[in-house]
Scaffold this motif. Structure first.
Motif, mmCIF file in Angstrom:
data_model
loop_
_atom_site.group_PDB
_atom_site.id
_atom_site.type_symbol
_atom_site.label_atom_id
_atom_site.label_comp_id
_atom_site.label_asym_id
_atom_site.label_seq_id
_atom_site.Cartn_x
_atom_site.Cartn_y
_atom_site.Cartn_z
ATOM 1 N N ARG A 173 0.838 -1.208 0.000
ATOM 2 C CA ARG A 173 0.000 0.000 0.000
ATOM 3 C C ARG A 173 0.873 1.259 0.000
ATOM 4 N NH1 ARG A 173 0.964 -1.938 4.808
ATOM 5 N NH2 ARG A 173 1.096 -0.624 6.667
ATOM 6 N N ALA A 202 -7.134 9.906 -3.329
ATOM 7 C CA ALA A 202 -7.940 9.096 -2.423
ATOM 8 C C ALA A 202 -8.843 9.932 -1.528
ATOM 9 C CB ALA A 202 -7.020 8.245 -1.543
ATOM 10 N N THR A 203 -9.889 9.289 -1.065
ATOM 11 C CA THR A 203 -10.683 9.784 0.051
ATOM 12 C C THR A 203 -10.411 8.877 1.240
ATOM 13 O OG1 THR A 203 -12.591 8.414 -0.544
ATOM 14 C CG2 THR A 203 -12.493 10.646 -1.483
ATOM 15 N N PHE A 253 -8.690 4.031 2.989
ATOM 16 C CA PHE A 253 -8.538 4.978 1.882
ATOM 17 C C PHE A 253 -9.092 4.344 0.608
ATOM 18 C CE2 PHE A 253 -5.250 5.836 4.988
ATOM 19 C CZ PHE A 253 -5.402 7.199 5.193
ATOM 20 N N PHE A 254 -9.828 5.153 -0.179
ATOM 21 C CA PHE A 254 -10.514 4.668 -1.369
ATOM 22 C C PHE A 254 -10.138 5.515 -2.582
ATOM 23 C CE2 PHE A 254 -13.043 3.964 2.412
ATOM 24 C CZ PHE A 254 -13.382 2.632 2.325
ATOM 25 N N SER A 255 -10.103 4.880 -3.762
ATOM 26 C CA SER A 255 -9.790 5.633 -4.976
ATOM 27 C C SER A 255 -10.838 6.722 -5.183
ATOM 28 C CB SER A 255 -9.738 4.696 -6.183
ATOM 29 O OG SER A 255 -10.957 3.992 -6.325
ATOM 30 N N LYS A 256 -10.362 7.884 -5.632
ATOM 31 C CA LYS A 256 -11.213 9.068 -5.688
ATOM 32 C C LYS A 256 -12.039 9.134 -6.965
ATOM 33 C CE LYS A 256 -10.935 13.930 -4.384
ATOM 34 N NZ LYS A 256 -10.008 15.006 -3.920
ATOM 35 N N GLU A 267 -11.063 0.180 -2.495
ATOM 36 C CA GLU A 267 -10.181 0.373 -1.346
ATOM 37 C C GLU A 267 -8.720 0.241 -1.763
ATOM 38 O OE1 GLU A 267 -10.532 -0.751 3.264
ATOM 39 O OE2 GLU A 267 -10.148 -2.499 1.994
ATOM 40 N N LEU A 268 -7.939 1.287 -1.451
ATOM 41 C CA LEU A 268 -6.518 1.310 -1.799
ATOM 42 C C LEU A 268 -5.632 0.859 -0.649
ATOM 43 C CD1 LEU A 268 -6.379 4.787 -3.587
ATOM 44 C CD2 LEU A 268 -6.506 2.543 -4.679
#
Length: 585
Positions: A173, A202-203, A253-256, A267-268
């Motif tokens: 990650r 990311a968010t 954290f998630f891809s934006k 999910e990143l």
């Protein structure tokens, strides 16, 4: 290839020694393409623009005069890819001149083949499909082959990810979080992207789990973190609730935005931290009376709606029934697991992991145990205590098993293994625990521990939470049957039928390791392919204090790291858990 944007390094190959031919080749490439560096593994490391090693120890790094790279590492053959943190957290991330590594390899190389007619009766049961993926020796039996040595991928030949791929994702990650003051909600977020700001990629969200269920959640607003920098961020965390519960903090954290290979919201990265509190086992009323009947061969303890039978000859809990239905048909100590590919490779050396001379002693030690003492005590009107001491003469170990049967139908189990008489270098238990044989219709499994992917003591890169599925669904169909589907750091696990009736196992102390399958160790170890295995009508359920790590530095001699946790090197192991009947929710 020379014009393809993904080619960033030219390689002269590997495993061919050194010499002037390689120097000439390197010089030619430098002259004809000055935009790309040259890699070569082999010999004295004088050729190429990298220090390159394959299957190097996890703490290897070359001199700082040029980048270091692992051109092959974490051999992904079967149940593997352990101790990745020791490569990355403890080494690669600490050295600016370490460039990382390449997993060997991506995908199992099997040939899709129809299941032979003689095994047609197994098709549709458990993992067995109408076809399988053949490996070396199947098509040309009389010629030399390397067996399943080409089945070493992070994904199967059917493109299904192995648990090792999820471990790689977490360890690789690009957003890391470290706690600063969790009570105050402050953490440090580090951006390991080489060029991108976290805010552009990311968010973020935080979640607090209470005994595995989401208690509170919120957004992480301040993610303006440039590449290769860190930032202290304040999370708006609430006060914790009950003190008799376990609280964990998840940061995700998630891809934006949508990208060609990635949907928005994927999910990143994630981190998990303990907050406060501890898991507390269920308590039940103990006032109901129990009765005990002892004969020369057994002891039977009965209550209002249950009966438990102990076998004096084997020292085991032989059966457990609720409302006239048998849920347990046997139990025994367990010191073994079906070979992983890495176990098999480590055994070839003769002494590692017990070696060929000792392996059968450990494999059969539990079956050949001797009951040293068997004592029964009516502690009160509502409880009976059974104490059993056993010896494992072939390996020089002993164990004590205590069972407290209470009027509410619970059985508290206390297990103490003693390896202290065995020299440390010969303590080769692959498993330290117990095996239970359960009713085959208890197919629905839930657990509060790490998941959903399978985990081991040296590959515990999954979040603690509540997960579920079928027993058959926990099976990982590696090319060759082997130990698989395990879960570590488990607080409780239930196995129930379709109506929700069955058993709950929960820790009375430290978290446990558990695994469930429809195949015995003997069935698995005698099969080269899953289609050869006969699925049992019962479920084999392991609940352990310890199981050997899976390792992965290589598959031809490397053992799990000897760091005090990954191998069974302690003189004693003790653990305790409770068994209880459950119904519905």
């Amino acid at each position: 290839d020379k014009n393809h944007a993904s080619v960033v390094v030219w390689s002269l190959g590997n495993e061919a020694g050194s010499g002037p031919n390689f120097v000439k080749a390197m010089d030619w490439i430098h002259a004809n393409d000055p935009t790309r560096p040259v890699h070569y593994e082999g010999g004295d490391q004088s050729v190429g623009d990298f220090h390159s090693r394959m299957y190097a120890p996890n703490n290897w790094v070359g001199d700082a005069d040029k980048p270091s790279i692992l051109c092959e590492y974490t051999h992904a053959m079967g149940n593997s890819n352990g101790n990745l943190q020791e490569y990355w957290r403890d080494n690669i991330y600490l050295h600016e001149h370490h460039a990382g590594g390449f997993v060997w390899d991506w995908m199992d190389q099997g040939v899709k083949t129809p299941v032979p007619a003689e095994y047609a009766g197994n098709v549709g049961k458990g993992p067995v499909k109408e076809t399988f993926f053949a490996y070396g020796g199947w098509h040309r039996q009389k010629y030399h082959d390397d067996g399943n040595f080409c089945m070493n991928g992070l994904i199967g030949a059917d493109w299904k990810p192995h648990p090792g791929l999820y471990a790689i994702k977490h360890v690789y990650r690009n957003i890391h979080v470290s706690p600063i003051d969790l009570a105050a909600g402050t953490v440090s977020i580090r951006n390991w992207f080489d060029f991108s700001n976290v805010a552009d990629m990311a968010t973020g969200r935080w979640e607090i789990l209470e005994d595995g269920r989401v208690f509170a959640s919120g957004a992480i607003e301040d993610l303006d973190i440039p590449a290769h920098t860190a930032k202290t961020v304040k999370l708006n965390l609430p006060k914790m609730g009950k003190t008799d519960a376990e609280y964990l903090l998840n940061i995700r954290f998630f891809s934006k935005a949508d990208a060609p290979l990635l949907a928005a919201g994927h999910e990143l990265a994630w981190e998990q931290f303990p907050m406060c509190g501890n898991f507390q086992p269920m308590e039940g009323a103990l006032s109901a009376k129990v009765s005990m009947k002892e004969s020369p061969g057994q002891v039977e303890v009965t209550g209002r709606n249950f009966a438990v039978v102990f076998d004096k000859k084997t020292g085991s809990l032989a059966s457990y029934s609720v409302d006239g239905r048998k849920l347990v048909s046997g139990s025994m100590p367990d010191l073994w697991r079906p070979y992983t590919d890495n176990d098999n490779g480590a055994m070839r050396g003769g002494s590692k992991l017990g070696g060929k001379l000792e392996e059968n002693l450990w494999r059969t030690a539990a079956q050949n145990r001797q009951v040293v003492s068997f004592n029964v005590e009516q502690v009160s009107e509502s409880s009976v205590k059974i104490s059993v001491a056993v010896g494992f003469a072939s390996i020089g170990a002993t164990a004590n098993f205590g069972y407290l049967v209470s009027g509410n139908g619970t059985v508290d189990v206390k297990v103490d293994y003693d390896y202290s008489a065995i020299p440390q270098k010969k303590r080769h238990a692959h498993r330290t625990g117990m095996k239970w044989e359960l009713g085959g219709d208890l197919e629905h499994m839930r657990w509060y521990g790490r998941g959903p992917a399978a985990t081991y003591v040296d590959r515990d890169y999954e979040r603690i939470g509540i997960y579920g599925g079928t027993v058959d669904g926990q099976w990982i169909d590696y090319a060759r049957p082997q130990e698989n589907g395990y879960k570590v750091d488990v607080r409780w696990a239930t196995l129930t039928d379709a109506s929700g009736k069955g058993l709950r196992f929960e820790t009375l102390g430290a978290p446990l390791g558990v695994g469930a399958r429809h195949y015995s160790d003997e069935t698995m170890e005698s099969a080269a392919y899953s289609f050869e295995m006969k699925r049992s009508d019962t479920i084999f359920f392991n609940i352990d204090a310890h199981q050997l790590g899976v390792g992965g530095n290589n598959s031809w001699g490397a053992e799990p790291l000897d760091n005090g946790r990954y191998r069974a090197k302690l003189p004693t192991y003790s653990y305790a858990y409770r068994i209880m009947p459950v119904s519905g929710d």
